[in-house]
Design a protein around this motif. Structure first.
Motif, PDB file in Angstrom:
ATOM      1  N   HIS A 166       0.808  -1.212   0.000  1.00 56.41           N
ATOM      2  CA  HIS A 166       0.000   0.000   0.000  1.00 56.41           C
ATOM      3  C   HIS A 166       0.850   1.274   0.000  1.00 56.41           C
ATOM      4  CE1 HIS A 166      -3.513  -2.459   0.359  1.00 56.41           C
ATOM      5  NE2 HIS A 166      -3.078  -3.005   1.479  1.00 56.41           N
ATOM      6  N   LEU A 167       2.151   1.127  -0.217  1.00 53.90           N
ATOM      7  CA  LEU A 167       2.957   2.320  -0.459  1.00 53.90           C
ATOM      8  C   LEU A 167       2.430   3.041  -1.694  1.00 53.90           C
ATOM      9  CD1 LEU A 167       6.572   0.909   0.069  1.00 53.90           C
ATOM     10  CD2 LEU A 167       5.405   2.573   1.532  1.00 53.90           C
ATOM     11  N   GLU A 168       2.499   4.357  -1.674  1.00 54.47           N
ATOM     12  CA  GLU A 168       2.016   5.109  -2.831  1.00 54.47           C
ATOM     13  C   GLU A 168       3.053   5.084  -3.952  1.00 54.47           C
ATOM     14  OE1 GLU A 168       1.036   9.713  -3.933  1.00 54.47           O
ATOM     15  OE2 GLU A 168       0.166   8.940  -2.071  1.00 54.47           O
ATOM     16  N   LEU A 169       2.607   4.724  -5.131  1.00 53.77           N
ATOM     17  CA  LEU A 169       3.459   4.688  -6.318  1.00 53.77           C
ATOM     18  C   LEU A 169       2.645   5.237  -7.485  1.00 53.77           C
ATOM     19  CD1 LEU A 169       6.290   3.652  -7.227  1.00 53.77           C
ATOM     20  CD2 LEU A 169       5.166   1.538  -7.945  1.00 53.77           C
ATOM     21  N   ASP A 170       3.140   6.309  -8.081  1.00 53.37           N
ATOM     22  CA  ASP A 170       2.409   6.978  -9.171  1.00 53.37           C
ATOM     23  C   ASP A 170       1.001   7.390  -8.747  1.00 53.37           C
ATOM     24  OD1 ASP A 170       4.591   6.714 -10.854  1.00 53.37           O
ATOM     25  OD2 ASP A 170       3.876   4.829 -11.708  1.00 53.37           O
ATOM     26  N   GLY A 171       0.871   7.843  -7.490  1.00 52.67           N
ATOM     27  CA  GLY A 171      -0.385   8.389  -7.024  1.00 52.67           C
ATOM     28  C   GLY A 171      -1.426   7.385  -6.583  1.00 52.67           C
ATOM     29  N   ARG A 172      -1.058   6.113  -6.453  1.00 54.79           N
ATOM     30  CA  ARG A 172      -2.016   5.099  -6.012  1.00 54.79           C
ATOM     31  C   ARG A 172      -1.288   3.988  -5.284  1.00 54.79           C
ATOM     32  NH1 ARG A 172      -3.543   2.050 -11.737  1.00 54.79           N
ATOM     33  NH2 ARG A 172      -1.470   2.199 -12.675  1.00 54.79           N
ATOM     34  N   ASP A 173      -2.055   3.099  -4.655  1.00 52.23           N
ATOM     35  CA  ASP A 173      -1.433   1.946  -3.996  1.00 52.23           C
ATOM     36  C   ASP A 173      -0.575   1.184  -4.995  1.00 52.23           C
ATOM     37  OD1 ASP A 173      -2.610   2.484  -1.607  1.00 52.23           O
ATOM     38  OD2 ASP A 173      -3.763   0.628  -1.468  1.00 52.23           O
ATOM     39  N   ALA A 174       0.621   0.834  -4.561  1.00 52.94           N
ATOM     40  CA  ALA A 174       1.541   0.123  -5.452  1.00 52.94           C
ATOM     41  C   ALA A 174       0.929  -1.171  -5.974  1.00 52.94           C
ATOM     42  CB  ALA A 174       2.851  -0.166  -4.727  1.00 52.94           C
ATOM     43  N   GLU A 175       0.141  -1.873  -5.126  1.00 52.10           N
ATOM     44  CA  GLU A 175      -0.401  -3.147  -5.571  1.00 52.10           C
ATOM     45  C   GLU A 175      -1.397  -2.989  -6.722  1.00 52.10           C
ATOM     46  OE1 GLU A 175      -2.095  -4.901  -2.088  1.00 52.10           O
ATOM     47  OE2 GLU A 175      -4.077  -4.050  -2.454  1.00 52.10           O
ATOM     48  N   LYS A 176      -1.996  -1.822  -6.867  1.00 54.88           N
ATOM     49  CA  LYS A 176      -2.886  -1.578  -8.001  1.00 54.88           C
ATOM     50  C   LYS A 176      -2.101  -1.492  -9.309  1.00 54.88           C
ATOM     51  CE  LYS A 176      -6.448  -1.116  -5.271  1.00 54.88           C
ATOM     52  NZ  LYS A 176      -7.446  -2.208  -5.140  1.00 54.88           N
ATOM     53  N   HIS A 177      -0.806  -1.258  -9.190  1.00 55.39           N
ATOM     54  CA  HIS A 177       0.064  -1.076 -10.347  1.00 55.39           C
ATOM     55  C   HIS A 177       0.865  -2.338 -10.670  1.00 55.39           C
ATOM     56  CE1 HIS A 177       2.565   1.336 -13.095  1.00 55.39           C
ATOM     57  NE2 HIS A 177       3.621   0.776 -12.554  1.00 55.39           N
ATOM     58  N   ALA A 178       1.266  -3.090  -9.627  1.00 56.03           N
ATOM     59  CA  ALA A 178       2.271  -4.134  -9.843  1.00 56.03           C
ATOM     60  C   ALA A 178       1.891  -5.514  -9.311  1.00 56.03           C
ATOM     61  CB  ALA A 178       3.600  -3.706  -9.216  1.00 56.03           C
ATOM     62  N   SER A 179       0.672  -5.712  -8.840  1.00 54.77           N
ATOM     63  CA  SER A 179       0.279  -7.047  -8.380  1.00 54.77           C
ATOM     64  C   SER A 179       0.082  -7.991  -9.568  1.00 54.77           C
ATOM     65  CB  SER A 179      -1.028  -6.965  -7.584  1.00 54.77           C
ATOM     66  OG  SER A 179      -2.084  -6.557  -8.429  1.00 54.77           O
ATOM     67  N   THR A 180      -0.023  -9.274  -9.274  1.00 55.92           N
ATOM     68  CA  THR A 180      -0.339 -10.234 -10.327  1.00 55.92           C
ATOM     69  C   THR A 180      -1.730  -9.952 -10.904  1.00 55.92           C
ATOM     70  OG1 THR A 180       0.974 -11.884  -9.141  1.00 55.92           O
ATOM     71  CG2 THR A 180      -0.448 -12.689 -10.889  1.00 55.92           C
ATOM     72  N   ARG A 224       8.703  -4.519 -15.671  1.00 56.54           N
ATOM     73  CA  ARG A 224       9.099  -3.107 -15.523  1.00 56.54           C
ATOM     74  C   ARG A 224       8.345  -2.457 -14.365  1.00 56.54           C
ATOM     75  NH1 ARG A 224       9.031  -3.255 -21.268  1.00 56.54           N
ATOM     76  NH2 ARG A 224       7.006  -2.183 -21.392  1.00 56.54           N
ATOM     77  N   ARG A 225       7.077  -2.816 -14.220  1.00 55.71           N
ATOM     78  CA  ARG A 225       6.297  -2.288 -13.095  1.00 55.71           C
ATOM     79  C   ARG A 225       6.837  -2.816 -11.760  1.00 55.71           C
ATOM     80  NH1 ARG A 225      -0.145  -1.796 -14.313  1.00 55.71           N
ATOM     81  NH2 ARG A 225      -0.033  -0.638 -16.278  1.00 55.71           N
ATOM     82  N   VAL A 226       7.150  -4.102 -11.734  1.00 59.70           N
ATOM     83  CA  VAL A 226       7.691  -4.694 -10.514  1.00 59.70           C
ATOM     84  C   VAL A 226       9.032  -4.058 -10.177  1.00 59.70           C
ATOM     85  CG1 VAL A 226       8.549  -6.815  -9.450  1.00 59.70           C
ATOM     86  CG2 VAL A 226       6.448  -6.865 -10.817  1.00 59.70           C
ATOM     87  N   ARG A 227       9.876  -3.832 -11.178  1.00 57.40           N
ATOM     88  CA  ARG A 227      11.176  -3.193 -10.943  1.00 57.40           C
ATOM     89  C   ARG A 227      11.005  -1.810 -10.327  1.00 57.40           C
ATOM     90  NH1 ARG A 227      14.674   0.342 -11.393  1.00 57.40           N
ATOM     91  NH2 ARG A 227      13.102   1.677 -12.328  1.00 57.40           N
ATOM     92  N   LYS A 228      10.052  -1.053 -10.834  1.00 62.44           N
ATOM     93  CA  LYS A 228       9.802   0.290 -10.301  1.00 62.44           C
ATOM     94  C   LYS A 228       9.355   0.219  -8.846  1.00 62.44           C
ATOM     95  CE  LYS A 228       7.510   4.628 -11.519  1.00 62.44           C
ATOM     96  NZ  LYS A 228       6.644   5.302 -12.520  1.00 62.44           N
ATOM     97  N   TYR A 229       8.519  -0.757  -8.539  1.00 61.28           N
ATOM     98  CA  TYR A 229       8.070  -0.945  -7.163  1.00 61.28           C
ATOM     99  C   TYR A 229       9.227  -1.364  -6.260  1.00 61.28           C
ATOM    100  CZ  TYR A 229       5.900  -3.214  -3.145  1.00 61.28           C
ATOM    101  OH  TYR A 229       5.571  -3.600  -1.872  1.00 61.28           O
ATOM    102  N   LEU A 230      10.026  -2.325  -6.706  1.00 58.56           N
ATOM    103  CA  LEU A 230      11.163  -2.774  -5.908  1.00 58.56           C
ATOM    104  C   LEU A 230      12.156  -1.640  -5.672  1.00 58.56           C
ATOM    105  CD1 LEU A 230      11.928  -6.328  -7.374  1.00 58.56           C
ATOM    106  CD2 LEU A 230      10.605  -5.741  -5.334  1.00 58.56           C
ATOM    107  N   ALA A 231      12.364  -0.810  -6.677  1.00 56.01           N
ATOM    108  CA  ALA A 231      13.274   0.325  -6.525  1.00 56.01           C
ATOM    109  C   ALA A 231      12.772   1.276  -5.438  1.00 56.01           C
ATOM    110  CB  ALA A 231      13.433   1.059  -7.854  1.00 56.01           C
ATOM    111  N   HIS A 232      11.458   1.468  -5.385  1.00 56.48           N
ATOM    112  CA  HIS A 232      10.863   2.338  -4.367  1.00 56.48           C
ATOM    113  C   HIS A 232      11.050   1.747  -2.974  1.00 56.48           C
ATOM    114  CE1 HIS A 232       8.339   5.509  -2.880  1.00 56.48           C
ATOM    115  NE2 HIS A 232       7.380   4.683  -2.486  1.00 56.48           N
ATOM    116  N   VAL A 233      10.777   0.444  -2.832  1.00 57.48           N
ATOM    117  CA  VAL A 233      10.956  -0.217  -1.541  1.00 57.48           C
ATOM    118  C   VAL A 233      12.426  -0.218  -1.136  1.00 57.48           C
ATOM    119  CG1 VAL A 233      10.681  -2.395  -0.288  1.00 57.48           C
ATOM    120  CG2 VAL A 233       8.902  -1.641  -1.880  1.00 57.48           C
ATOM    121  N   GLU A 234      13.310  -0.454  -2.111  1.00 59.41           N
ATOM    122  CA  GLU A 234      14.744  -0.459  -1.824  1.00 59.41           C
ATOM    123  C   GLU A 234      15.220   0.904  -1.346  1.00 59.41           C
ATOM    124  OE1 GLU A 234      18.285  -2.754  -3.823  1.00 59.41           O
ATOM    125  OE2 GLU A 234      17.739  -1.048  -5.088  1.00 59.41           O
ATOM    126  N   MET A 235      14.716   1.964  -1.954  1.00 60.39           N
ATOM    127  CA  MET A 235      15.081   3.317  -1.537  1.00 60.39           C
ATOM    128  C   MET A 235      14.706   3.563  -0.071  1.00 60.39           C
ATOM    129  SD  MET A 235      13.468   6.493  -0.960  1.00 60.39           S
ATOM    130  CE  MET A 235      11.961   6.474  -1.963  1.00 60.39           C
TER     131      MET A 235
END
Length: 248
Positions: free
Chosen positions: A155-169, A184-195
């Motif tokens: 539920h971290l915000e990514l591109d203005g919405r919950d990340a899972e709405k963008h990168a879940s299965t 590519r979506r998963v990579r963007k999410y992982l990069a955010h979590v890694e940061m």
């Protein structure tokens, strides 16, 4: 030692007896579809069917896709009916299972505990994050093997919405994304979590982990090691049983 584990998900409810010495299922798991709407009473009936399929009469560990406090009370319900919020799930499900002892645990926390004990996180120190990709994205955060519960990093915000709405299965399936596009979506999410957390290791779980060969190699420019969950989609069942044994 055998304990029963049940994994409640947004699309399915699955369970089996678990051999806690081996960290694996002791029998082939049984699954029913999560009812729609996924109200507490309807889901409880599904859990009863899964447990009853095996004639089980001992303690039961049950995962829930949301924040769980005190091993019993539901605080959030992002991917199931909102009627679950503030429900004492342990009491409800124990009553439905004719008084069997029930322990409730967050689904990703259960999967994470299992992976750290028996799977890809075994003997790993430092910061490890287990992410389960399915209807949503569950997370389990460990520091030197110790769980920080209920992190809900999907539920971290990514591109203005919950990340899972963008990168879940589910997002992959709903939008008919190719593996390359979804990676590519998963990579963007992982990069955010890694940061935010700088983990040494990401463990990728959930049902999609059995297809890790189709997408993990496409995820680049992440400093942390990324590996698939060894227990795959059985991790939640195993972890639920582990928690029930610990509480018992």
């Amino acid at each position: 030692m055998h304990i029963f584990g049940v994994d409640i998900g947004g699309s399915g409810i699955k369970g089996a007896p678990v051999d806690l010495d081996r960290g694996d299922l002791a029998d082939e798991r049984y699954k029913v579809l999560t009812p729609q709407p996924s109200t507490p009473d309807a889901v409880a009936d599904g859990v009863k069917e899964v447990v009853g399929h095996f004639g089980w009469t001992g303690p039961v560990g049950i995962t829930f896709p949301g924040v769980v406090t005190g091993g019993a009370t539901i605080r959030t319900a992002a991917n199931v009916d909102k009627g679950w919020v503030d429900v004492d799930a342990s009491a409800l499900l124990s009553e439905r299972l004719d008084g069997l002892p029930v322990t409730i645990v967050n689904d990703a926390d259960a999967a994470g505990v299992a992976e750290m004990q028996f799977g890809a996180g075994r003997d790993r120190r430092g910061t490890v994050i287990v992410l389960t990709f399915g209807t949503g994205i569950g997370s389990a955060l460990f520091m030197d093997g110790v769980l920080v519960p209920n992190t809900e990093l999907g539920h971290l915000e990514l591109d203005g919405r919950d990340a899972e709405k963008h990168a879940s299965t589910k997002a992959k399936d709903d939008h008919e994304l190719s593996w390359e596009h979804w990676a590519r979506r998963v990579r963007k999410y992982l990069a955010h979590v890694e940061m935010l957390f700088s983990p040494e290791l990401f463990i990728i779980g959930g049902g999609v982990s059995r297809k890790s060969h189709k997408f993990l190699h496409l995820i680049e420019d992440i400093k942390a090691e990324i590996v698939p969950a060894r227990l795959q989609n059985n991790a939640g069942i195993v972890g639920a049983a582990m928690r029930a044994a610990k509480e018992g």
